[in-house]
Design an enzyme around this catalytic site. Sequence first.
Site, PDB file in Angstrom:
ATOM      1  N   ASP A  33       1.111  -1.002   0.191  1.00  7.20           N
ATOM      2  CA  ASP A  33      -0.013   0.137  -0.154  1.00  7.20           C
ATOM      3  C   ASP A  33       1.250   1.435   0.055  1.00  7.20           C
ATOM      4  O   ASP A  33       2.214   1.359   0.561  1.00  7.20           O
ATOM      5  CB  ASP A  33      -0.923   0.311   1.446  1.00  7.20           C
ATOM      6  CG  ASP A  33      -2.363   0.740   1.369  1.00  7.20           C
ATOM      7  OD1 ASP A  33      -2.108   2.108   0.485  1.00  7.20           O
ATOM      8  OD2 ASP A  33      -2.871   0.270   1.302  1.00  7.20           O
ATOM      9  N   GLY A  38      -5.435   4.439   1.157  1.00  8.12           N
ATOM     10  CA  GLY A  38      -5.399   3.830   3.021  1.00  8.12           C
ATOM     11  C   GLY A  38      -5.080   4.535   3.838  1.00  8.12           C
ATOM     12  O   GLY A  38      -3.588   5.236   3.631  1.00  8.12           O
ATOM     13  N   SER A 120     -15.219  -4.306 -11.497  1.00  7.96           N
ATOM     14  CA  SER A 120     -16.219  -2.911 -11.333  1.00  7.96           C
ATOM     15  C   SER A 120     -17.073  -3.115 -11.876  1.00  7.96           C
ATOM     16  O   SER A 120     -17.035  -3.713 -12.760  1.00  7.96           O
ATOM     17  CB  SER A 120     -15.457  -1.834 -11.265  1.00  7.96           C
ATOM     18  OG  SER A 120     -16.440  -0.703 -10.941  1.00  7.96           O
ATOM     19  N   SER A 121     -18.134  -3.675 -10.916  1.00  5.61           N
ATOM     20  CA  SER A 121     -19.700  -3.045 -12.192  1.00  5.61           C
ATOM     21  C   SER A 121     -20.283  -1.857 -13.045  1.00  5.61           C
ATOM     22  O   SER A 121     -20.648  -1.928 -13.627  1.00  5.61           O
ATOM     23  CB  SER A 121     -20.871  -3.032 -10.406  1.00  5.61           C
ATOM     24  OG  SER A 121     -20.720  -1.613 -10.423  1.00  5.61           O
ATOM     25  N   TYR A 144     -13.049   6.237 -15.374  1.00  4.01           N
ATOM     26  CA  TYR A 144     -12.612   4.518 -14.227  1.00  4.01           C
ATOM     27  C   TYR A 144     -13.345   3.218 -14.893  1.00  4.01           C
ATOM     28  O   TYR A 144     -12.468   2.005 -14.529  1.00  4.01           O
ATOM     29  CB  TYR A 144     -13.230   4.583 -13.383  1.00  4.01           C
ATOM     30  CG  TYR A 144     -13.108   4.147 -12.492  1.00  4.01           C
ATOM     31  CD1 TYR A 144     -11.627   3.847 -11.227  1.00  4.01           C
ATOM     32  CD2 TYR A 144     -14.577   3.054 -11.232  1.00  4.01           C
ATOM     33  CE1 TYR A 144     -12.459   2.851 -10.155  1.00  4.01           C
ATOM     34  CE2 TYR A 144     -14.643   2.112 -11.178  1.00  4.01           C
ATOM     35  CZ  TYR A 144     -13.232   2.236 -10.080  1.00  4.01           C
ATOM     36  OH  TYR A 144     -13.272   0.864  -8.578  1.00  4.01           O
ATOM     37  N   VAL A 174     -19.636  -1.085  -3.310  1.00  4.30           N
ATOM     38  CA  VAL A 174     -19.463  -1.667  -1.796  1.00  4.30           C
ATOM     39  C   VAL A 174     -19.383  -0.593  -0.409  1.00  4.30           C
ATOM     40  O   VAL A 174     -18.976   0.328  -0.485  1.00  4.30           O
ATOM     41  CB  VAL A 174     -18.043  -2.105  -1.478  1.00  4.30           C
ATOM     42  CG1 VAL A 174     -17.178  -2.905  -0.233  1.00  4.30           C
ATOM     43  CG2 VAL A 174     -17.535  -3.300  -2.511  1.00  4.30           C
ATOM     44  N   ARG A 212     -28.866   1.625  -6.920  1.00  7.92           N
ATOM     45  CA  ARG A 212     -27.489   0.666  -6.497  1.00  7.92           C
ATOM     46  C   ARG A 212     -27.009  -0.534  -5.971  1.00  7.92           C
ATOM     47  O   ARG A 212     -28.140  -1.035  -4.796  1.00  7.92           O
ATOM     48  CB  ARG A 212     -26.197   1.553  -6.113  1.00  7.92           C
ATOM     49  CG  ARG A 212     -25.467   2.645  -6.835  1.00  7.92           C
ATOM     50  CD  ARG A 212     -25.280   2.243  -7.551  1.00  7.92           C
ATOM     51  NE  ARG A 212     -24.667   3.495  -8.602  1.00  7.92           N
ATOM     52  CZ  ARG A 212     -25.276   4.382  -9.693  1.00  7.92           C
ATOM     53  NH1 ARG A 212     -26.621   3.408  -9.821  1.00  7.92           N
ATOM     54  NH2 ARG A 212     -24.554   5.387  -9.878  1.00  7.92           N
ATOM     55  N   ARG A 271     -24.780  13.876 -12.181  1.00  5.12           N
ATOM     56  CA  ARG A 271     -23.488  13.511 -11.815  1.00  5.12           C
ATOM     57  C   ARG A 271     -22.316  12.977 -13.533  1.00  5.12           C
ATOM     58  O   ARG A 271     -23.473  12.043 -13.894  1.00  5.12           O
ATOM     59  CB  ARG A 271     -22.829  12.754 -10.925  1.00  5.12           C
ATOM     60  CG  ARG A 271     -21.122  13.066 -10.764  1.00  5.12           C
ATOM     61  CD  ARG A 271     -20.776  12.492  -9.336  1.00  5.12           C
ATOM     62  NE  ARG A 271     -21.042  11.091  -9.586  1.00  5.12           N
ATOM     63  CZ  ARG A 271     -19.899  10.752  -8.344  1.00  5.12           C
ATOM     64  NH1 ARG A 271     -20.400  10.646  -7.189  1.00  5.12           N
ATOM     65  NH2 ARG A 271     -20.108   8.662  -8.705  1.00  5.12           N
ATOM     66  N   ASP A 274     -22.264   9.341 -14.392  1.00  3.02           N
ATOM     67  CA  ASP A 274     -22.937   8.228 -13.848  1.00  3.02           C
ATOM     68  C   ASP A 274     -23.730   6.946 -14.146  1.00  3.02           C
ATOM     69  O   ASP A 274     -24.533   7.130 -15.350  1.00  3.02           O
ATOM     70  CB  ASP A 274     -24.486   8.442 -13.007  1.00  3.02           C
ATOM     71  CG  ASP A 274     -23.925   8.936 -11.842  1.00  3.02           C
ATOM     72  OD1 ASP A 274     -22.494   8.665 -10.810  1.00  3.02           O
ATOM     73  OD2 ASP A 274     -24.921   9.279 -10.763  1.00  3.02           O
TER      74      ASP A 274
HETATM   75  C1  UD1 Z   1     -18.867   2.494  -8.890  1.00  2.79           C
HETATM   76  C2  UD1 Z   1     -18.457   1.809  -9.255  1.00  2.79           C
HETATM   77  C3  UD1 Z   1     -18.854   0.867  -8.006  1.00  2.79           C
HETATM   78  C4  UD1 Z   1     -16.911   1.272  -7.863  1.00  2.79           C
HETATM   79  C5  UD1 Z   1     -17.132   2.371  -7.398  1.00  2.79           C
HETATM   80  C6  UD1 Z   1     -15.469   2.833  -7.235  1.00  2.79           C
HETATM   81  C7  UD1 Z   1     -21.223   1.642 -10.571  1.00  2.79           C
HETATM   82  C8  UD1 Z   1     -22.825   1.503 -11.188  1.00  2.79           C
HETATM   83  N1  UD1 Z   1     -20.734   1.468  -9.290  1.00  2.79           N
HETATM   84  O1  UD1 Z   1     -19.826   3.330  -8.186  1.00  2.79           O
HETATM   85  O2  UD1 Z   1     -18.663  -0.554  -8.019  1.00  2.79           O
HETATM   86  O3  UD1 Z   1     -16.943   0.107  -6.683  1.00  2.79           O
HETATM   87  O4  UD1 Z   1     -17.485   3.233  -9.007  1.00  2.79           O
HETATM   88  O5  UD1 Z   1     -16.176   4.192  -7.487  1.00  2.79           O
HETATM   89  O6  UD1 Z   1     -20.848   1.865 -11.585  1.00  2.79           O
HETATM   90  N2  UD1 Z   1     -23.959  10.769  -5.145  1.00  2.79           N
HETATM   91  C9  UD1 Z   1     -24.402  11.516  -4.825  1.00  2.79           C
HETATM   92  N3  UD1 Z   1     -23.929  12.632  -3.458  1.00  2.79           N
HETATM   93  C10 UD1 Z   1     -22.560  11.845  -3.329  1.00  2.79           C
HETATM   94  C11 UD1 Z   1     -21.827  11.285  -4.195  1.00  2.79           C
HETATM   95  C12 UD1 Z   1     -22.611  10.514  -4.654  1.00  2.79           C
HETATM   96  O7  UD1 Z   1     -26.289  11.849  -4.971  1.00  2.79           O
HETATM   97  O8  UD1 Z   1     -22.163  13.120  -1.909  1.00  2.79           O
HETATM   98  C13 UD1 Z   1     -24.200   9.798  -6.484  1.00  2.79           C
HETATM   99  C14 UD1 Z   1     -23.608   9.976  -7.425  1.00  2.79           C
HETATM  100  O9  UD1 Z   1     -23.999  10.639  -8.187  1.00  2.79           O
HETATM  101  C15 UD1 Z   1     -24.187   7.897  -8.101  1.00  2.79           C
HETATM  102  C16 UD1 Z   1     -24.158   6.955  -5.860  1.00  2.79           C
HETATM  103  O10 UD1 Z   1     -24.566   8.430  -5.405  1.00  2.79           O
HETATM  104  O11 UD1 Z   1     -25.314   7.766  -9.133  1.00  2.79           O
HETATM  105  C17 UD1 Z   1     -23.382   6.123  -6.186  1.00  2.79           C
HETATM  106  O12 UD1 Z   1     -22.214   7.313  -6.503  1.00  2.79           O
HETATM  107  P1  UD1 Z   1     -20.512   6.968  -5.615  1.00  2.79           P
HETATM  108  O13 UD1 Z   1     -20.728   6.340  -4.197  1.00  2.79           O
HETATM  109  O14 UD1 Z   1     -19.601   8.005  -6.005  1.00  2.79           O
HETATM  110  O15 UD1 Z   1     -20.529   5.337  -6.407  1.00  2.79           O
HETATM  111  P2  UD1 Z   1     -20.920   4.974  -8.086  1.00  2.79           P
HETATM  112  O16 UD1 Z   1     -20.108   5.843  -9.361  1.00  2.79           O
HETATM  113  O17 UD1 Z   1     -21.882   4.263  -8.018  1.00  2.79           O
END
Ligand code: UD1
Length: 311
Positions: A33, A38, A120-121, A144, A174, A212, A271, A274
């Site tokens: 790491d 981390g 990653s999904s 990403y 996760v 999600r 975002r 997304d």
């Molecule tokens: C993506 C991947 C996930 C990976 C991660 C790593 C998908 C479906 N998932 O996650 O497998 O582990 O990247 O970074 O692509 N949001 C808000 N407010 C906030 C922050 C986020 O509304 O303050 C929203 C985002 O716009 C998004 C959702 O929450 O729609 C999840 O965001 P985030 O937790 O960053 O993960 P993903 O981008 O979905």
Amino acid sequence: MKRYVVTGGAGFIGSALVRRLLGHGGGEVHVIDNLFSGHEKNLEDVRSKVELHKLDIRDYGGVAAAVAGADVVVHLAAIPSVPRSIHDPVPSHEVNMDGTFNVLRACAEAKVRRVVYSASSSAYGDTEVLPKVETMLPRPKSPYAVQKLTGEYYAGVFHSCFGLETVSLRFFNVYGERQDPSSQYSGVLSLFMRALIERRAPTIFGDGEQTRDFTYVEDVTALIWKAATVPGVGGRVYNAGNGDRYSLNQVWDSLQKIEGVSIPPKYGEPRGGDVRDSQADTTAARRDLGHDPQYTLDQGLRRTLAWYKTQ
Ligand code: UD1
């Protein structure tokens, strides 16, 4: 004695995996790491039982030395976050692609028995069908997602061309203890937890109806262990999700109910990059690896929240 190496082992998922590996006993655990995202503190209670190699996976020589003699390598080190990869694509490209190549190459040279790769999904993008199944054609929407998918392709090719036994697990959002909420790029549930504890409104990007498959970290590390040990799955790719999906609005509602508070969220612009909906088809992982998630979202949220409150 078996030797396990966890890249990104001082991170959120990595440190949970290190605890699980030590819990199984009888093995030596090494962590690679660079402590970029981390923290040594994540390993505080197990620090004396772990060898920490403070190095960057972009350093091939360092990685090669650290994986020498390993039986199993779990490659979790990465610069995560879809928006970070859009705002600042070079570091995430270098770490997630070049770094992953280095890890795979070093493992092949060292004749490591099994490598588990954190895919990653995000690879699925906005494919129409839900739940997402591994046989779908990927449609990455962000740097990403491309980087993580490329690592997965490389893992497959290291198996077919160089005989390295790799298994890729596509993680689905996760969450859990030790997820760091300190950055704008942090996972949404860690940000929700902190907002809830501070009695602040979280910001939801878009209408909050995006969904999600939130997966509790203990279910993920249990599956990693299976992917590291089940025979006959070299070169394969599996979804590592829970199999459910919840909207951000639903999750914020659940958290408010758990805490007995009412805090309407703020809504912001959607975002870039997304994905709208994400949910894992877990059939293949259940069939081949014995995947068996133990935590409902409510249970995972309660455990995670309890941990954040102690911090
Ligand atoms: C993506 C991947 C996930 C990976 C991660 C790593 C998908 C479906 N998932 O996650 O497998 O582990 O990247 O970074 O692509 N949001 C808000 N407010 C906030 C922050 C986020 O509304 O303050 C929203 C985002 O716009 C998004 C959702 O929450 O729609 C999840 O965001 P985030 O937790 O960053 O993960 P993903 O981008 O979905």
